[in-house]
Scaffold this motif. Structure first.
Motif, mmCIF file in Angstrom:
data_model
loop_
_atom_site.group_PDB
_atom_site.id
_atom_site.type_symbol
_atom_site.label_atom_id
_atom_site.label_comp_id
_atom_site.label_asym_id
_atom_site.label_seq_id
_atom_site.Cartn_x
_atom_site.Cartn_y
_atom_site.Cartn_z
ATOM 1 N N ALA A 52 -0.122 8.780 1.956
ATOM 2 C CA ALA A 52 -0.809 7.740 3.768
ATOM 3 C C ALA A 52 0.162 7.170 4.138
ATOM 4 O O ALA A 52 0.793 6.587 3.183
ATOM 5 N N GLY A 53 0.790 7.757 5.556
ATOM 6 C CA GLY A 53 1.420 7.180 5.261
ATOM 7 C C GLY A 53 2.773 7.361 6.126
ATOM 8 O O GLY A 53 3.404 6.306 6.639
ATOM 9 N N THR B 112 -10.904 7.682 0.727
ATOM 10 C CA THR B 112 -9.653 7.108 1.719
ATOM 11 C C THR B 112 -8.573 8.133 0.727
ATOM 12 O O THR B 112 -8.201 7.401 -0.237
ATOM 13 N N ALA B 113 -7.421 8.848 1.480
ATOM 14 C CA ALA B 113 -7.093 9.461 0.540
ATOM 15 C C ALA B 113 -5.179 8.875 -0.059
ATOM 16 O O ALA B 113 -4.744 8.429 1.874
ATOM 17 N N LEU B 114 -5.244 9.237 -0.422
ATOM 18 C CA LEU B 114 -4.178 8.355 -1.041
ATOM 19 C C LEU B 114 -2.426 8.896 -0.776
ATOM 20 O O LEU B 114 -1.268 8.598 -0.610
ATOM 21 N N ALA B 115 -2.768 10.379 -1.681
ATOM 22 C CA ALA B 115 -1.694 10.987 -2.521
ATOM 23 C C ALA B 115 -1.937 12.907 -2.338
ATOM 24 O O ALA B 115 -3.299 12.769 -2.792
ATOM 25 N N GLY B 116 -1.399 13.389 -1.763
ATOM 26 C CA GLY B 116 -1.496 14.755 -2.635
ATOM 27 C C GLY B 116 -0.503 15.724 -2.577
ATOM 28 O O GLY B 116 0.545 15.800 -1.842
ATOM 29 N N ASP C 11 0.597 -1.324 0.249
ATOM 30 C CA ASP C 11 0.129 -0.346 0.166
ATOM 31 C C ASP C 11 0.813 0.890 -0.137
ATOM 32 O O ASP C 11 0.656 2.388 -0.769
ATOM 33 N N ALA C 12 1.989 1.771 0.885
ATOM 34 C CA ALA C 12 2.881 2.122 0.840
ATOM 35 C C ALA C 12 3.579 2.640 -0.764
ATOM 36 O O ALA C 12 3.487 4.118 -0.813
ATOM 37 N N ALA D 207 -5.547 18.739 3.445
ATOM 38 C CA ALA D 207 -6.502 18.323 4.079
ATOM 39 C C ALA D 207 -5.438 16.859 4.241
ATOM 40 O O ALA D 207 -5.235 15.994 5.253
ATOM 41 N N LEU D 208 -5.084 16.232 3.468
ATOM 42 C CA LEU D 208 -3.999 14.896 3.339
ATOM 43 C C LEU D 208 -2.680 15.408 3.609
ATOM 44 O O LEU D 208 -2.110 14.830 5.136
ATOM 45 N N ILE D 209 -1.951 16.011 3.574
ATOM 46 C CA ILE D 209 -1.210 16.775 4.020
ATOM 47 C C ILE D 209 -0.525 17.340 5.569
ATOM 48 O O ILE D 209 -0.295 17.127 6.179
ATOM 49 N N ALA D 210 -1.724 18.240 5.500
ATOM 50 C CA ALA D 210 -1.722 19.070 7.221
ATOM 51 C C ALA D 210 -1.818 17.388 8.010
ATOM 52 O O ALA D 210 -1.620 17.449 9.111
#
Length: 290
Positions: free
Chosen positions: A158-159, A139-143, A21-22, A245-248
């Motif tokens: 993500a992660g 589910t956010a994966l990348a931004g 996943d990563a 939002a994902l970055i934060a």
């Protein structure tokens, strides 16, 4: 097989799945970064040539330029060249339904009024999510958020944490609301701004100060980088906050919406966990469903 062997095998399988996943999120982030940087260069070149209003949307002050539309068209083309089965949801064109279960959520120019006036606080925002284009369900994966005027690149997978120009960033922690610099934004409708002003009148005496920069994506990245302690805004569309939002969140901030749920069009709040609770309590006291 013994119970111990079975448990060990389960843990190893889970670790392998997590690594896959990563790796997948990292690959999507790399692609999103390339696309966002290409779009940023295109939009910045267009800005240097001069910009005018092409149309209005929800109100006379909710504007769109030809560069917004052309930049989104470029982003869509680059996405489909690399991943033709993915869906795309953007601000300026109809949603494209994909078959892969992956959606790209795109704001070609976040902060169009800043862009029009030459204020160097506008951004290209590109996010990749799994599931529908509903923030409550995806589910956010990348931004990736790029500020073309400064050249800064904010990103997260993500992660994997959040980064600014390749360096890890962290949101500020242990800041009480009385000492917090809080970002916000306002509606394009006069009635919406009036209601938001009433909230601001209640909140402002409780915080260090409030900033209105004009780009939700950059505001969220400012929380991630510690340039703001917190941020809240109502009336945002999914593309306004998908990447930011994902970055934060990956920078250690808590991101949520009404009544402790996920961020929605009704409300987006981002802050370190302790400040998040204090800010949402203050917003509730001001009449917001936080």
């Amino acid at each position: 097989m013994s119970e111990h062997e079975s448990s060990t095998g389960d843990h190893e399988a889970a670790r392998a799945h997590g690594a896959q996943d990563a790796a997948a999120s990292a690959a999507l982030l790399e692609l999103a970064r390339r696309i966002a940087l290409h779009a940023a260069e295109f939009a910045l070149d267009a800005r240097r040539g001069g910009v005018s209003v092409a149309a209005t949307k929800s109100s006379p002050v909710d504007i769109v330029t030809a560069v917004d539309r052309d930049t989104e068209a470029l982003i869509r083309r680059l996405i489909l060249e690399a991943r033709p089965d993915d869906g795309i949801v953007g601000e300026e064109d109809d949603a494209l339904v994909g078959t892969s279960g992956v959606n790209w959520v795109v704001d070609p120019i976040d902060g169009t009024v800043n862009f029009l006036y030459g204020i160097p606080a506008w951004a290209i925002s590109v996010a990749v999510v799994e599931g529908s284009a509903d923030p409550a369900a995806w589910t956010a994966l990348a931004g990736v958020v790029v500020n073309p005027s400064t050249g800064e690149v904010f990103e997260a997978a993500a992660g994997c944490g959040a980064r600014l120009d390749g360096r890890e960033i962290r949101a500020n922690a242990d800041v009480p609301l009385a000492q917090a610099l809080v970002g916000t934004g306002f509606s394009y409708s006069a009635e919406g701004r009036r209601a938001q002003a009433e909230v601001l009148v209640t909140l402002l005496p409780k915080a260090r100060d409030v900033r209105r920069i004009g780009s939700a994506a950059l505001d969220l990245c400012a929380v991630a980088a510690g340039r703001l302690d917190a941020y809240y805004e109502s009336g945002l569309n999914p593309w306004d906050h998908a990447a930011g939002a994902l970055i934060a969140r990956e920078a250690g901030a808590r991101v949520g919406g009404p009544a402790g749920g996920p961020a929605t069009v009704e409300l987006v709040v981002a802050a370190a966990p302790s400040l998040f609770d204090e800010l949402t309590e203050a917003l509730r006291a001001a009449g917001v469903d936080a």
